[in-house]
Design an enzyme around this catalytic site. Structure first.
Site, mmCIF file in Angstrom:
data_model
loop_
_atom_site.group_PDB
_atom_site.id
_atom_site.type_symbol
_atom_site.label_atom_id
_atom_site.label_comp_id
_atom_site.label_asym_id
_atom_site.label_seq_id
_atom_site.Cartn_x
_atom_site.Cartn_y
_atom_site.Cartn_z
ATOM 1 N N GLU A 99 49.442 -4.872 16.255
ATOM 2 C CA GLU A 99 49.261 -5.718 16.937
ATOM 3 C C GLU A 99 49.356 -5.615 18.724
ATOM 4 O O GLU A 99 50.269 -4.095 19.004
ATOM 5 C CB GLU A 99 50.668 -6.438 16.828
ATOM 6 C CG GLU A 99 51.147 -7.199 15.480
ATOM 7 C CD GLU A 99 52.217 -5.817 14.566
ATOM 8 O OE1 GLU A 99 52.331 -5.389 15.088
ATOM 9 O OE2 GLU A 99 51.809 -6.284 13.267
ATOM 10 N N TYR A 111 40.921 -1.074 22.373
ATOM 11 C CA TYR A 111 40.340 -1.482 20.392
ATOM 12 C C TYR A 111 39.516 -1.758 20.528
ATOM 13 O O TYR A 111 38.903 -1.847 19.441
ATOM 14 C CB TYR A 111 42.008 -2.097 19.970
ATOM 15 C CG TYR A 111 43.646 -1.579 20.190
ATOM 16 C CD1 TYR A 111 42.976 -0.313 19.826
ATOM 17 C CD2 TYR A 111 44.513 -2.448 21.075
ATOM 18 C CE1 TYR A 111 45.305 0.239 20.606
ATOM 19 C CE2 TYR A 111 45.314 -1.513 21.217
ATOM 20 C CZ TYR A 111 45.950 -0.897 21.143
ATOM 21 O OH TYR A 111 47.046 -0.089 21.211
HETATM 22 C C1 COA Z 1 46.233 1.143 26.886
HETATM 23 C C2 COA Z 1 46.272 2.898 26.983
HETATM 24 C C3 COA Z 1 46.635 3.339 26.028
HETATM 25 C C4 COA Z 1 45.312 2.998 27.259
HETATM 26 O O1 COA Z 1 45.663 4.498 28.257
HETATM 27 P P1 COA Z 1 44.084 5.387 28.963
HETATM 28 O O2 COA Z 1 44.577 7.035 28.384
HETATM 29 O O3 COA Z 1 44.319 4.880 29.724
HETATM 30 O O4 COA Z 1 42.911 4.524 28.346
HETATM 31 P P2 COA Z 1 41.383 5.651 27.739
HETATM 32 O O5 COA Z 1 41.082 6.065 29.688
HETATM 33 O O6 COA Z 1 41.169 6.605 27.378
HETATM 34 O O7 COA Z 1 40.472 4.603 28.294
HETATM 35 C C5 COA Z 1 39.504 3.388 27.186
HETATM 36 C C6 COA Z 1 39.435 2.794 27.145
HETATM 37 O O8 COA Z 1 40.288 1.532 27.306
HETATM 38 C C7 COA Z 1 39.367 0.666 27.782
HETATM 39 N N1 COA Z 1 41.306 0.420 29.571
HETATM 40 C C8 COA Z 1 42.050 1.370 29.378
HETATM 41 N N2 COA Z 1 42.735 0.488 30.805
HETATM 42 C C9 COA Z 1 41.249 0.215 30.822
HETATM 43 C C10 COA Z 1 42.663 -0.760 32.116
HETATM 44 N N3 COA Z 1 43.632 -1.222 32.812
HETATM 45 N N4 COA Z 1 41.404 -2.097 32.330
HETATM 46 C C11 COA Z 1 40.600 -2.242 31.109
HETATM 47 N N5 COA Z 1 40.168 -1.612 30.477
HETATM 48 C C12 COA Z 1 40.568 -0.104 30.078
HETATM 49 C C13 COA Z 1 38.744 0.454 28.551
HETATM 50 O O9 COA Z 1 37.872 0.061 27.445
HETATM 51 C C14 COA Z 1 38.481 2.334 28.531
HETATM 52 O O10 COA Z 1 37.140 2.382 28.612
HETATM 53 P P3 COA Z 1 36.186 2.957 29.771
HETATM 54 O O11 COA Z 1 36.745 4.450 30.181
HETATM 55 O O12 COA Z 1 34.875 3.408 29.139
HETATM 56 O O13 COA Z 1 35.813 1.849 30.354
HETATM 57 C C15 COA Z 1 47.394 2.572 28.395
HETATM 58 O O14 COA Z 1 47.184 1.722 29.652
HETATM 59 C C16 COA Z 1 49.047 2.335 28.190
HETATM 60 O O15 COA Z 1 49.678 3.524 28.421
HETATM 61 N N6 COA Z 1 49.117 1.303 28.179
HETATM 62 C C17 COA Z 1 51.135 1.203 27.669
HETATM 63 C C18 COA Z 1 51.523 1.350 26.892
HETATM 64 C C19 COA Z 1 50.763 -0.060 26.043
HETATM 65 O O16 COA Z 1 50.495 -0.832 26.578
HETATM 66 N N7 COA Z 1 49.996 0.355 24.438
HETATM 67 C C20 COA Z 1 48.824 0.055 23.489
HETATM 68 C C21 COA Z 1 50.427 -1.294 23.168
HETATM 69 S S1 COA Z 1 49.621 -1.441 21.676
#
Ligand code: COA
Length: 154
Positions: A99, A111
């Site tokens: 979710e 995702y």
């Molecule tokens: C969601 C989260 C885990 C992503 O982690 P991250 O290490 O920054 O993500 P990555 O660098 O591996 O990015 C992978 C892909 O995710 C997407 N993405 C990640 N952050 C993004 C942003 N701020 N805006 C748009 N797309 C994003 C992109 O598609 C990216 O691929 P790309 O680099 O080829 O564009 C991070 O933002 C986070 O910790 N958020 C707070 C906690 C949270 O919301 N967790 C999920 C709960 S369901």
């Protein structure tokens, strides 16, 4: 994830979610829940991200993924998700679900990039901010986990 990791994990958790899990919740997940699997990513001796899930029969349910704010957008979230998928497949999962908050576009993009599809909505699921949950599923886990092997045989 080990018990000794939990203080660093909590610090990321508290900077990542409106309603963070408690220390007790993490301890219980890694010590009592036989269906749970949690992992951390370390850079040197610092934890920069973590993720977890439950694997039950042929389904995996992601419970959380978070990356420290200063380490985001460097591929760690994607790496964690790939590791969770590989672990789930090794544990017999064929499908994976989670979710995500309707407002959490970064996570939804991640995702979607990894092949998850929107399959449902739970109205008001997150009671803290009265926010809807988008339910996502990935149904092709096995193909993914076995990529490279699937086409090599007969
Ligand atoms: C969601 C989260 C885990 C992503 O982690 P991250 O290490 O920054 O993500 P990555 O660098 O591996 O990015 C992978 C892909 O995710 C997407 N993405 C990640 N952050 C993004 C942003 N701020 N805006 C748009 N797309 C994003 C992109 O598609 C990216 O691929 P790309 O680099 O080829 O564009 C991070 O933002 C986070 O910790 N958020 C707070 C906690 C949270 O919301 N967790 C999920 C709960 S369901």
């Amino acid at each position: 994830m080990a018990l000794s990791d939990i203080d660093q994990v909590l610090a990321i958790e508290q900077r990542s979610f409106p309603t963070p899990w408690s220390k007790k919740a993490f301890i219980s997940e890694i010590t009592d829940n036989i269906f749970a699997s949690y992992m951390v990513v370390e850079k040197g001796d610092k934890i920069v991200g973590y993720g977890g899930m439950w694997v039950f029969l042929d389904e995996a349910h992601i419970t959380n993924i978070a990356v420290a704010p200063e380490n985001r957008r460097t591929g760690i979230g994607e790496f964690i998700l790939k590791q969770l998928i590989a672990t789930a497949v090794a544990g017999g999962a064929k499908r994976m679900t989670l979710e995500v908050r309707a407002s959490n576009h970064a996570a939804q993009r991640l995702y979607e990039k990894m092949g998850f599809e929107r399959k449902g909505l739970r109205k008001g699921y997150y009671t803290d901010l009265r926010e809807d949950a988008i339910i996502m599923w990935k149904d092709d886990l096995v193909q993914e986990g076995a990529s490279g092997r699937a086409s090599s045989g007969h």
